[in-house]
Scaffold this active site. Structure first.
Site, PDB file in Angstrom:
ATOM      1  N   ASP A   8     -52.729  29.571  19.024  1.00 42.19           N
ATOM      2  CA  ASP A   8     -53.248  30.906  19.301  1.00 42.19           C
ATOM      3  C   ASP A   8     -54.629  30.748  19.926  1.00 42.19           C
ATOM      4  O   ASP A   8     -55.503  30.093  19.338  1.00 42.19           O
ATOM      5  CB  ASP A   8     -53.352  31.729  18.024  1.00 42.19           C
ATOM      6  N   ASP A 130     -43.283  42.543  16.126  1.00 40.77           N
ATOM      7  CA  ASP A 130     -44.249  42.318  15.055  1.00 40.77           C
ATOM      8  C   ASP A 130     -44.263  43.568  14.192  1.00 40.77           C
ATOM      9  O   ASP A 130     -44.456  44.677  14.707  1.00 40.77           O
ATOM     10  CB  ASP A 130     -45.645  42.079  15.628  1.00 40.77           C
TER      11      ASP A 130
END
Length: 239
Positions: A8, A130
């Site tokens: 990330d 998500d």
């Protein structure tokens, strides 16, 4: 089951967040390329990269850095974060990126996903779902919609999506274990599409259970960076 170690990116560094909270960030490697090379040297074949800056800004902020990872390591890469236009997708694919993940736009503009599938094919386009409490989160997880994760998955499958990344935001970065029930629900609901699990992995036993559920792959982030799961163990599952 394919394993996807995660990188990330925020402010040019490899970081981990806790439950998607940008105020709870830990830098795991200040050199993103070095981290990618570590995975490549260990025999990992495919990584999951998230442009966190892009997710916040709605554009491919770290595009050049991500393209550099591809050219310097030869790893297969799937990328998410800030994907808002077909031109962005085309640019990533032209740079050698293997898959592009559409997140927020799947909720806000389903026709965008349909156009992407028609133009680039289902092998290159992934939809990222998500969810917080079962409802889809958007805009870098800062907003929550009124769409539940199963409804979105079914809608996306109907228009041709064949691969999803599903993350329970409340498990992400917590090392508390995945939401296994949600993965079972997705496997029971979807008839043609596959699912990649993401969020909450804390031990090899989680990977075993997810493999038994039948997910196509699992993304591993904090469990690796905190030493809970080793690269050798990840390779045993098909890293």
């Amino acid at each position: 089951m394919q394993i996807y170690p995660a990188i990330d990116i925020r402010n040019g560094k490899a970081v981990r967040l806790f439950k998607g909270d940008f105020n709870q960030e830990t830098v795991v490697n200040p050199d993103v390329l070095d981290q990618a090379k570590t995975f490549a040297a260990a025999g990992i074949g495919f990584i999951h990269v998230v442009d966190l800056d892009g997710a916040l800004e709605g554009r491919a902020t770290n595009r050049d850095l991500i393209a550099n990872l591809k050219s310097k390591t030869g790893l297969r890469i799937q990328v998410g974060g800030g994907i808002r236009t077909l031109d962005q997708i085309e640019d990533y694919l032209a740079a050698g990126i293997d898959r592009v993940i559409i997140g927020s736009m799947a909720v806000k503009n389903p026709d965008f996903v349909k156009q992407a599938l028609e133009r680039f094919g289902s092998q290159a386009i992934v939809v990222g779902i998500d969810a917080k409490n079962g409802f889809v989160a958007t805009e870098g997880w800062l907003e929550t919609s009124q769409v539940d994760y199963l409804s979105l998955a079914k809608e996306m499958e109907k228009i041709g999506v064949r691969l999803f990344v599903y993350t329970d935001v409340d498990r992400d970065g917590t090392l508390t274990g995945p939401n296994f029930d949600h993965y079972r629900n997705l496997k029971e609901t979807l008839t043609e599409a596959d699912v990649i699990a993401s969020g909450g992995i804390h031990a090899v036993s989680d990977l075993v259970e997810l493999a038994q559920i039948g997910v196509a792959g699992t993304i591993v982030g904090k469990a690796y960076y905190s030493g809970k799961v080793s690269l050798d163990e990840l390779q045993q599952f098909g890293g």
